[in-house]
Write a protein that holds these residues in place. Structure first.
Motif, short mmCIF file in Angstrom:
data_model
loop_
_atom_site.label_atom_id
_atom_site.label_comp_id
_atom_site.label_asym_id
_atom_site.label_seq_id
_atom_site.Cartn_x
_atom_site.Cartn_y
_atom_site.Cartn_z
N LYS A 28 -5.95 0.00 -4.59
CA LYS A 28 -6.53 -0.46 -3.45
C LYS A 28 -6.52 -1.75 -3.04
N ILE A 32 -4.49 -0.42 0.08
CA ILE A 32 -5.56 0.02 1.07
C ILE A 32 -6.02 -1.18 2.05
N GLU A 33 -6.52 -2.38 1.15
CA GLU A 33 -7.03 -3.29 1.83
C GLU A 33 -6.04 -4.12 3.01
N GLU A 36 -6.11 -2.28 6.03
CA GLU A 36 -7.50 -2.29 6.69
C GLU A 36 -7.48 -3.59 7.43
N THR A 37 -7.02 -4.59 6.69
CA THR A 37 -7.11 -5.83 7.34
C THR A 37 -6.19 -5.94 8.61
N VAL A 39 -5.51 -3.19 10.47
CA VAL A 39 -6.27 -2.71 11.52
C VAL A 39 -7.20 -3.42 12.22
N ASP A 40 -8.07 -4.17 11.36
CA ASP A 40 -8.97 -5.00 12.04
C ASP A 40 -8.47 -6.11 12.77
#
Length: 59
Positions: A28, A32-33, A36-37, A39-40
């Protein structure tokens, strides 16, 4: 002898579960993080560009 087997079995089970939990946590954190970062960041840049585009034509 019976107690040593049971204790070893439970300790082995706990160690296996701990290793699985550690690998899931590491996956993760490493895969994963960061996605996500990213995408943000892309969404933030898109919002900024949209605001800039609209404010440039408010003259």
């Amino acid at each position: 002898m019976k107690h040593k087997f049971a204790r070893g079995f439970f300790v082995g089970t706990l160690m296996t579960l701990g290793a699985i939990a550690g690998s899931v946590f590491a996956f993760k954190k490493n895969y994963i993080e960061p996605v996500e970062t990213k995408v943000d960041e892309i969404n933030d840049n898109r919002r900024k560009a949209t605001r800039k585009r609209f404010s440039a034509h408010q003259g």
